[in-house]
Every structure is written in C-alpha cells, then in structure tokens.
Design a protein around this motif. Structure first.
Motif, PDB file in Angstrom:
ATOM      1  N   ALA A 298       0.814  -1.087   0.035  1.00  0.00           N
ATOM      2  CA  ALA A 298       0.052   0.080  -0.103  1.00  0.00           C
ATOM      3  C   ALA A 298       0.853   1.166   0.097  1.00  0.00           C
ATOM      4  CB  ALA A 298      -0.980  -0.009   1.105  1.00  0.00           C
ATOM      5  N   ALA A 299       1.861   1.237   0.720  1.00  0.00           N
ATOM      6  CA  ALA A 299       2.995   2.372   0.604  1.00  0.00           C
ATOM      7  C   ALA A 299       3.432   2.487  -0.459  1.00  0.00           C
ATOM      8  CB  ALA A 299       3.891   2.279   1.984  1.00  0.00           C
ATOM      9  N   LEU A 300       4.121   1.122  -1.131  1.00  0.00           N
ATOM     10  CA  LEU A 300       4.749   1.478  -2.351  1.00  0.00           C
ATOM     11  C   LEU A 300       3.577   2.087  -3.491  1.00  0.00           C
ATOM     12  CD1 LEU A 300       6.894   0.625  -4.473  1.00  0.00           C
ATOM     13  CD2 LEU A 300       5.792  -1.796  -4.562  1.00  0.00           C
ATOM     14  N   SER A 301       2.316   1.621  -3.523  1.00  0.00           N
ATOM     15  CA  SER A 301       1.225   1.867  -4.472  1.00  0.00           C
ATOM     16  C   SER A 301       1.211   3.548  -4.273  1.00  0.00           C
ATOM     17  CB  SER A 301       0.051   1.313  -4.148  1.00  0.00           C
ATOM     18  OG  SER A 301       0.281  -0.081  -4.534  1.00  0.00           O
ATOM     19  N   LYS A 302       1.261   4.206  -3.177  1.00  0.00           N
ATOM     20  CA  LYS A 302       0.838   5.404  -3.035  1.00  0.00           C
ATOM     21  C   LYS A 302       1.807   6.345  -3.341  1.00  0.00           C
ATOM     22  CE  LYS A 302      -0.206   8.601   0.840  1.00  0.00           C
ATOM     23  NZ  LYS A 302      -0.451   8.837   2.357  1.00  0.00           N
ATOM     24  N   ARG A 303       3.325   5.654  -3.321  1.00  0.00           N
ATOM     25  CA  ARG A 303       4.569   6.360  -3.734  1.00  0.00           C
ATOM     26  C   ARG A 303       4.560   6.403  -5.251  1.00  0.00           C
ATOM     27  NH1 ARG A 303       7.355   3.475   0.293  1.00  0.00           N
ATOM     28  NH2 ARG A 303       8.323   2.201  -1.421  1.00  0.00           N
ATOM     29  N   ALA A 304       4.031   5.287  -5.781  1.00  0.00           N
ATOM     30  CA  ALA A 304       4.087   5.186  -7.362  1.00  0.00           C
ATOM     31  C   ALA A 304       2.942   6.116  -7.901  1.00  0.00           C
ATOM     32  CB  ALA A 304       3.781   3.705  -7.673  1.00  0.00           C
ATOM     33  N   GLY A 305       1.742   6.272  -7.400  1.00  0.00           N
ATOM     34  CA  GLY A 305       0.983   7.174  -7.571  1.00  0.00           C
ATOM     35  C   GLY A 305       0.191   6.442  -8.913  1.00  0.00           C
ATOM     36  N   LEU A 306       0.312   5.129  -9.201  1.00  0.00           N
ATOM     37  CA  LEU A 306      -0.385   4.510 -10.393  1.00  0.00           C
ATOM     38  C   LEU A 306      -1.613   3.663 -10.056  1.00  0.00           C
ATOM     39  CD1 LEU A 306       3.065   3.471 -12.123  1.00  0.00           C
ATOM     40  CD2 LEU A 306       1.554   5.214 -12.738  1.00  0.00           C
TER      41      LEU A 306
ATOM     42  N   LEU B 130      20.963 -19.049  -7.949  1.00  0.00           N
ATOM     43  CA  LEU B 130      21.070 -18.534  -9.095  1.00  0.00           C
ATOM     44  C   LEU B 130      19.660 -17.673  -9.404  1.00  0.00           C
ATOM     45  CD1 LEU B 130      22.018 -18.131 -12.353  1.00  0.00           C
ATOM     46  CD2 LEU B 130      20.846 -20.068 -12.972  1.00  0.00           C
ATOM     47  N   PHE B 131      19.773 -16.600 -10.001  1.00  0.00           N
ATOM     48  CA  PHE B 131      18.629 -15.733 -10.371  1.00  0.00           C
ATOM     49  C   PHE B 131      18.538 -15.354 -11.617  1.00  0.00           C
ATOM     50  CE2 PHE B 131      16.669 -11.494 -10.689  1.00  0.00           C
ATOM     51  CZ  PHE B 131      15.274 -11.861 -10.366  1.00  0.00           C
ATOM     52  N   LEU B 132      17.582 -15.580 -12.416  1.00  0.00           N
ATOM     53  CA  LEU B 132      17.282 -14.961 -13.768  1.00  0.00           C
ATOM     54  C   LEU B 132      16.143 -13.929 -13.994  1.00  0.00           C
ATOM     55  CD1 LEU B 132      17.865 -18.413 -13.825  1.00  0.00           C
ATOM     56  CD2 LEU B 132      18.553 -17.699 -16.098  1.00  0.00           C
ATOM     57  N   ALA B 133      16.189 -12.996 -14.957  1.00  0.00           N
ATOM     58  CA  ALA B 133      14.960 -12.282 -14.946  1.00  0.00           C
ATOM     59  C   ALA B 133      14.994 -11.613 -16.514  1.00  0.00           C
ATOM     60  CB  ALA B 133      14.963 -11.190 -13.987  1.00  0.00           C
ATOM     61  N   GLY B 134      13.880 -11.312 -16.953  1.00  0.00           N
ATOM     62  CA  GLY B 134      13.953 -10.631 -18.292  1.00  0.00           C
ATOM     63  C   GLY B 134      13.964  -9.425 -17.953  1.00  0.00           C
ATOM     64  N   GLU B 135      14.997  -8.653 -18.848  1.00  0.00           N
ATOM     65  CA  GLU B 135      15.313  -7.045 -18.684  1.00  0.00           C
ATOM     66  C   GLU B 135      13.839  -6.631 -18.848  1.00  0.00           C
ATOM     67  OE1 GLU B 135      17.724  -4.146 -21.330  1.00  0.00           O
ATOM     68  OE2 GLU B 135      16.650  -5.376 -22.272  1.00  0.00           O
ATOM     69  N   ALA B 136      12.686  -6.682 -19.466  1.00  0.00           N
ATOM     70  CA  ALA B 136      11.873  -6.002 -19.613  1.00  0.00           C
ATOM     71  C   ALA B 136      10.503  -6.562 -18.728  1.00  0.00           C
ATOM     72  CB  ALA B 136      11.235  -5.862 -21.097  1.00  0.00           C
ATOM     73  N   ASP B 137      10.789  -7.461 -17.750  1.00  0.00           N
ATOM     74  CA  ASP B 137       9.807  -8.003 -16.960  1.00  0.00           C
ATOM     75  C   ASP B 137       9.081  -6.929 -15.903  1.00  0.00           C
ATOM     76  OD1 ASP B 137       8.231  -9.384 -15.165  1.00  0.00           O
ATOM     77  OD2 ASP B 137       9.761 -11.048 -14.706  1.00  0.00           O
ATOM     78  N   PRO B 138       7.528  -6.814 -16.322  1.00  0.00           N
ATOM     79  CA  PRO B 138       7.176  -5.850 -14.957  1.00  0.00           C
ATOM     80  C   PRO B 138       7.332  -5.910 -13.840  1.00  0.00           C
ATOM     81  CG  PRO B 138       5.665  -6.301 -16.996  1.00  0.00           C
ATOM     82  CD  PRO B 138       6.765  -7.338 -17.144  1.00  0.00           C
ATOM     83  N   VAL B 139       7.594  -7.170 -13.303  1.00  0.00           N
ATOM     84  CA  VAL B 139       7.671  -7.502 -11.971  1.00  0.00           C
ATOM     85  C   VAL B 139       8.982  -6.539 -11.608  1.00  0.00           C
ATOM     86  CG1 VAL B 139       8.544  -9.257 -10.362  1.00  0.00           C
ATOM     87  CG2 VAL B 139       6.931  -9.851 -12.014  1.00  0.00           C
ATOM     88  N   ARG B 140       9.993  -6.485 -12.464  1.00  0.00           N
ATOM     89  CA  ARG B 140      11.054  -5.655 -11.977  1.00  0.00           C
ATOM     90  C   ARG B 140      10.747  -4.055 -11.501  1.00  0.00           C
ATOM     91  NH1 ARG B 140      15.787  -5.572 -15.582  1.00  0.00           N
ATOM     92  NH2 ARG B 140      17.172  -5.741 -13.804  1.00  0.00           N
ATOM     93  N   LEU B 141       9.698  -3.736 -11.929  1.00  0.00           N
ATOM     94  CA  LEU B 141       9.157  -2.540 -11.502  1.00  0.00           C
ATOM     95  C   LEU B 141       8.776  -2.289  -9.977  1.00  0.00           C
ATOM     96  CD1 LEU B 141       6.668  -1.670 -14.389  1.00  0.00           C
ATOM     97  CD2 LEU B 141       8.962  -0.501 -14.320  1.00  0.00           C
ATOM     98  N   TYR B 142       8.298  -3.356  -9.385  1.00  0.00           N
ATOM     99  CA  TYR B 142       7.785  -3.394  -8.137  1.00  0.00           C
ATOM    100  C   TYR B 142       8.742  -4.331  -7.212  1.00  0.00           C
ATOM    101  CZ  TYR B 142       4.645  -6.705 -10.440  1.00  0.00           C
ATOM    102  OH  TYR B 142       4.228  -7.530 -11.131  1.00  0.00           O
ATOM    103  N   ALA B 143       9.777  -5.012  -7.827  1.00  0.00           N
ATOM    104  CA  ALA B 143      10.579  -5.903  -6.950  1.00  0.00           C
ATOM    105  C   ALA B 143      12.063  -5.443  -6.925  1.00  0.00           C
ATOM    106  CB  ALA B 143      10.269  -7.432  -7.429  1.00  0.00           C
ATOM    107  N   GLN B 144      12.334  -4.148  -7.435  1.00  0.00           N
ATOM    108  CA  GLN B 144      13.750  -3.834  -7.948  1.00  0.00           C
ATOM    109  C   GLN B 144      14.398  -3.548  -6.708  1.00  0.00           C
ATOM    110  OE1 GLN B 144      13.753   0.432  -9.117  1.00  0.00           O
ATOM    111  NE2 GLN B 144      11.529   0.194  -9.293  1.00  0.00           N
TER     112      GLN B 144
END
Length: 319
Positions: A139-147, A260-274
């Motif tokens: 909820a705090a993250l969402s408030k900061r993001a404003g989206l 090991l960790f793998l992720a896609g460069e354009a994965d939307p998850v990275r917007l909120y798990a960065q």
C-alpha cells in the motif's frame, strides 16, 4: 516426457517428468502449469538429470483443497518436500518461476539439507520485513508510485478471481500478453491498477498471443483453468499476510545454499521488486549468478528457453 500422479504431503499431484540422474524440481507460477517447463524438462533430461515439474497445489490436474488457509507458504514448501521424498531423493535442486520462485526460495531457506541448490526466475527472494505484513508495505509502495493499487492488493478480495473465471481464455491471453517482452512497452502491464478498474481492464481486449505461444498451447492453459477455475490460484495471494505471520521465526535468516537468479530485462515485476533484486546478494550470499536476459519479459522459461536452459545447466554443473 511422461505424466503421472504422485502422492505427496497428503495430496495427489500430477507431474511431468523425464530423465534419470540427480533430481531437479521445476515449480511454475501464476497463471501457469507444469507445461510451462517442457523445454527445460527436455534439456535437463538430455543432460543427465531427472526433471520433475508438478502442477502445483490448486492447479491443473493436481489436488485443490477448498480451504483458503491450505495455500500458505508452509503448505507449499511441504508439498515440494513431499515430492522430493516421493522421488526418492536425499538432496535435490529446486527451480521456480514467479510464485514458484517464492516457493523455491523458501524451500532453500527452510530445508537447506534437502534443497541444496536453488534457482529463481523473475521473482527474487524477498526476505520477511519486520516493518509489517506485505499488503501494508504494498500500500505504501502504491501510494508512492501514484499509479493505483498493485494487482496483488486487488487479488485479496474474495471475488477477485471472478473476472478470470468468466472467460479463462481471454484472461490468460491478456496476462501472457501484458507481461511479455515482445509486447510494446506502452501496452505492457505495470502491475498497478487505477481506481475503478481491474487488472484485466488495463490490458487491451484485442491482446494477441505472445510470439512464443501457439494456439494449441494457449488452449491447454484455457482448458485447465476452465476445469479448475482461478479461485485456488488466487488463494496463494490471499495467504501472503498470513505467510508473514507464519514465518516470524525465520526473521533475518539468509539462504546459504548455492543460488542463481534469472529475470527478463523487460519483466514488469522488476518495477515493483527492484529493491529485493538489488539486495539479493545480501540475503543470498552464495549467489552464483544474476542473469538478466535482454528484451525478455516475465514468461522467461517459455520466452527464452535456450538462454534459460544454458544458464541452468551451467549453474548445475558449477555449483
């Protein structure tokens, strides 16, 4: 590659498996199935491993308990322990994608004696935060993001799965399109949902299948979710605050096994798990690699099977 039923942790699981040798368990996420790992099962079997991918609890042909509380992280880790035991393994490697990654990380956290190597795709290990339960932090993250709200917050509602059940094929097609690396950035989901809308409303109705997904492959998913509905899969999300309460004894515990960790460069998850991704080596000190696949989105093992297979096999060989 064969499909069979396995009894584990008091439930019946449907698994895809192939090969002989050291056991590698492959755990899918939302909204996927064991079939998401076909390319990895084949590659691992050819390389001398026994690859086993279950339909997870509540998915596909596996058992789906009615009780919402049956989908806690402790139940899910218990399932994977039971599957490893049913396969006769004293130790094994666990690999997970999306929600399956969260389960895989917790397998290594809670049972490092059994799960001696771990790989997570798309979702980094997220340690328990003493500041409060996840939905409070979101909820705090969402408030900061404003989206708007993060979709996970919306998934807490008892009827949140209803739009998915109304048209499984459309819901799945939208999810796969919205989080795919080939989708134009302006059409890709951010994971945040504006007030008055639902997640599926934020993705165009005419969303096509991703380039890697055939019509038959999408039909496999749609048929499976048409049988089971999405309620059990959403119950995984509805337990996240309860998971925080159940794991208080493991506050500040690190994952010590090779990882090991793998992720896609354009994965939307990275917007909120960065944040968790940036801190990963602090909480996983034996991290052997962090592979970011250029241009890839969220469905990493299906979008880029060759890159994922190469990274997994190299990790298994070296770790």
């Amino acid at each position: 590659m064969r499909r069979r039923a396995v009894e584990a942790n008091g439930l019946t699981f449907s698994v895809l498996e192939a090969g002989e040798g050291p056991l590698v368990l492959l755990l899918h996420g939302f909204p996927e199935l064991a079939i998401s790992w076909r390319a990895q099962i084949e590659a691992l079997a050819e390389a001398g491993y026994r690859a086993v991918a279950p339909d997870m609890r509540g998915y596909g042909l596996s058992a789906a308990p009615e009780d919402r509380d049956a989908y806690s992280i402790l139940n899910l880790v218990g399932d994977v322990v039971g599957l490893a035991n049913a396969c006769g393994a004293e130790t094994c490697t666990v690999v997970g994608h999306d929600w399956g990654a969260a389960v895989a990380w917790h397998c290594a956290l809670l049972r490092p004696d059994l799960f001696t190597k771990v790989a997570g795709l798309s979702v980094p290990f997220q340690p328990r935060r003493a500041a409060g339960p996840p939905t409070k932090i979101m909820a705090a993250l969402s408030k900061r993001a404003g989206l708007g709200d993060l979709y996970i917050q919306r998934f807490q509602a008892p009827d949140a799965h209803a739009p998915f059940d109304a048209d499984p094929e459309a819901a799945l097609r939208k999810c796969f399109y919205g989080y795919d690396g080939a989708t134009p950035p302006e059409a890709r989901s951010t994971g945040f949902v504006p007030e008055g809308l639902a997640l599926l409303d934020t993705i165009p109705d005419e969303a096509p299948r991703p380039p890697w997904m055939s019509a038959d492959h999408l039909a496999e998913y749609a048929d499976a979710f048409g049988r089971t509905g999405f309620r059990p899969a959403f119950d995984w999300y509805r337990n996240i605050d309860r998971n925080w309460a159940l794991t208080s004894a493991f506050q500040d515990k690190r994952i010590e096994v090779p990882a090991l960790f793998l992720a896609g460069e354009a994965d939307p998850v990275r917007l909120y798990a960065q944040g968790a991704e940036a801190e990963l080596d602090q909480w996983v000190p034996n991290l052997r690699g962090k592979v970011i696949v250029p241009g890839a989105g969220h469905w990493l093992q299906q979008e880029r099977p060759d890159e994922v297979n190469a990274a997994l096999l190299d990790f298994l060989k070296r770790a």
